[in-house]
Design an enzyme around this catalytic site. Structure first.
Site, mmCIF file in Angstrom:
data_model
loop_
_atom_site.group_PDB
_atom_site.id
_atom_site.type_symbol
_atom_site.label_atom_id
_atom_site.label_comp_id
_atom_site.label_asym_id
_atom_site.label_seq_id
_atom_site.Cartn_x
_atom_site.Cartn_y
_atom_site.Cartn_z
ATOM 1 N N GLN A 128 12.021 7.508 -38.406
ATOM 2 C CA GLN A 128 13.261 7.452 -39.179
ATOM 3 C C GLN A 128 14.174 8.634 -38.901
ATOM 4 O O GLN A 128 15.397 8.490 -38.825
ATOM 5 C CB GLN A 128 12.940 7.380 -40.674
ATOM 6 C CG GLN A 128 12.494 6.007 -41.135
ATOM 7 C CD GLN A 128 12.221 5.969 -42.626
ATOM 8 O OE1 GLN A 128 11.970 6.993 -43.246
ATOM 9 N NE2 GLN A 128 12.257 4.774 -43.200
ATOM 10 N N ASP A 131 16.377 8.070 -35.844
ATOM 11 C CA ASP A 131 17.097 6.791 -35.790
ATOM 12 C C ASP A 131 18.610 7.013 -35.690
ATOM 13 O O ASP A 131 19.309 7.112 -36.700
ATOM 14 C CB ASP A 131 16.744 5.976 -37.037
ATOM 15 C CG ASP A 131 17.316 4.561 -37.015
ATOM 16 O OD1 ASP A 131 18.110 4.257 -36.102
ATOM 17 O OD2 ASP A 131 16.970 3.771 -37.919
#
Length: 377
Positions: A128, A131
């Site tokens: 994450q 990202d």
């Protein structure tokens, strides 16, 4: 010590930069040496002196930076001149746009670069922080509302004044990914009445949690319209017809429409027809975030504001994160810093583990060839 080079972006209108003074300091602390081309961060309000103070070596030209580079960080794909200067085996990490910009990918492969497409970072918990699609889409969604508000000739919130009441603007968000959710939140903060639609059923609860109303044909196909990776599936012609009928009745009542729908590796789906645009009131505004992939809106023009015969403005501005270059660069640079950690072994030496699920998913070229399964001819 592995050397990371950061050069000026060569694409016209690209104001972001792949490293900031903050990320340079963190990279140095992680064991990297950073070389910055002079002026690389100026458009994003990061002067050379700040990079030098953070520990980077600032050099005059891209050629000077690349001569020392083991790794090249970019926002967009490097230029032909930069690729020609790369040492074989140089690791390149950038938003390479591999489905559309095949020429750059082929040039990187031919040069023997090890290229990672940051937009291929898998959407798993561990990744994450890397990202880039989410970090940049978040800002794009925010900026889309700001652009719409500027183009719209009225106020967004309801205002009660001695001279009378100003009605709140009606804003409709089409596509509720990261960009769409931020657009909803921003429009709500500005006081608009917000509705939203998406083909993925999981988004309904997210939309409603932000105080907006969800609009969709909720049939059986709708309930199964999401991939395991969290992306929208392409819907059947029958569903699209039913959804279009519902949207046509809704869209004509809106003041602002923002479209955000993208399908990886395919042209952007057409969400708004010319007839639907024609049903909108004079002075209404549409912002098409998918314009660089062909657009969600019929009549959108890349880089232009098209004004229809009935006075609707269709904004086709590309690269909305680049219009908030300082923050967009800061988030992107943090994504790259997190990614850089995967390139080192436990002793701090440059030794990527190409079996790591994140590196494996993002690797697009290596050893003189394009290696990603989705990109092979």
């Amino acid at each position: 010590m592995a050397v990371i080079a950061v050069t000026k972006e060569s694409r016209a209108g690209e104001t972001r930069v792949a490293a900031t003074p903050e990320s340079v300091k963190k990279l140095a602390g992680a064991g990297f040496s950073v070389v910055i081309e002079a002026g690389a961060g100026v458009a994003a309000a990061y002067p050379d002196a700040d990079y030098a103070a953070a520990g980077a070596e600032v050099v005059k030209t891209a050629k000077d930076a690349l001569a020392k580079a083991d790794i090249l960080f970019k926002v967009r794909a490097p230029s032909d001149a930069e690729i020609a200067t790369l040492k074989p085996g140089t690791i390149v990490a950038a938003s390479l746009n591999p489905y559309q910009d095949k020429a750059a990918l082929e040039a990187l492969a031919a040069k023997g670069a090890t290229a990672f497409a940051m937009e291929f970072i898998p959407r798993i918990t561990r990744a994450q922080v890397m990202d880039v699609l989410s970090s940049q889409a978040n800002l794009a969604g925010y900026r889309a509302v700001i652009e719409a508000a500027e183009a719209y000739g009225r106020a967004l919130p309801m205002m009660m004044t001695a001279a009378g009441t100003v009605a709140a603007a009606k804003v409709f968000i089409m596509g509720v990914g990261v960009a769409g959710l931020q657009a909803i939140a921003t429009a709500r903060r500005l006081g608009a009445v917000v509705t939203a639609t998406d083909v993925r059923p999981a988004t309904k609860e997210q939309v409603e949690s932000l105080g907006a109303k969800f609009i969709a044909v909720e049939d059986e196909e709708f309930k199964n319209a999401q991939t395991a990776g969290g992306y929208a599936k392409e819907m059947s012609a029958e569903y699209q017809a039913k959804q279009a009928e519902l949207i046509t009745g809704h869209i004509g009542k809106q003041d602002i429409v923002i479209t955000t729908a993208l399908i990886p590796g395919r042209p952007a789906p057409r969400l708004v027809s010319a007839a639907q645009v024609a049903s909108m009131k004079p002075g209404s505004v549409i912002v098409d975030l998918a314009v660089e992939q062909g657009g969600n809106v019929e009549g959108v023009k890349l880089g232009e504001t098209a004004v229809t015969a009935n006075g609707v403005k269709i904004l086709g501005a590309p690269n909305l994160p680049g219009r908030i270059a300082t923050d967009a660069s800061a988030l992107y640079a943090r994504n790259l810093f997190a990614f850089a950690g995967l390139l080192l072994d436990k002793e701090g030496q440059l030794a990527p583990d190409y079996e790591d699920e994140i590196l494996k998913a993002a690797l697009v070229a290596q050893g003189g060839a394009i290696v990603h399964p989705a990109l092979k001819a």
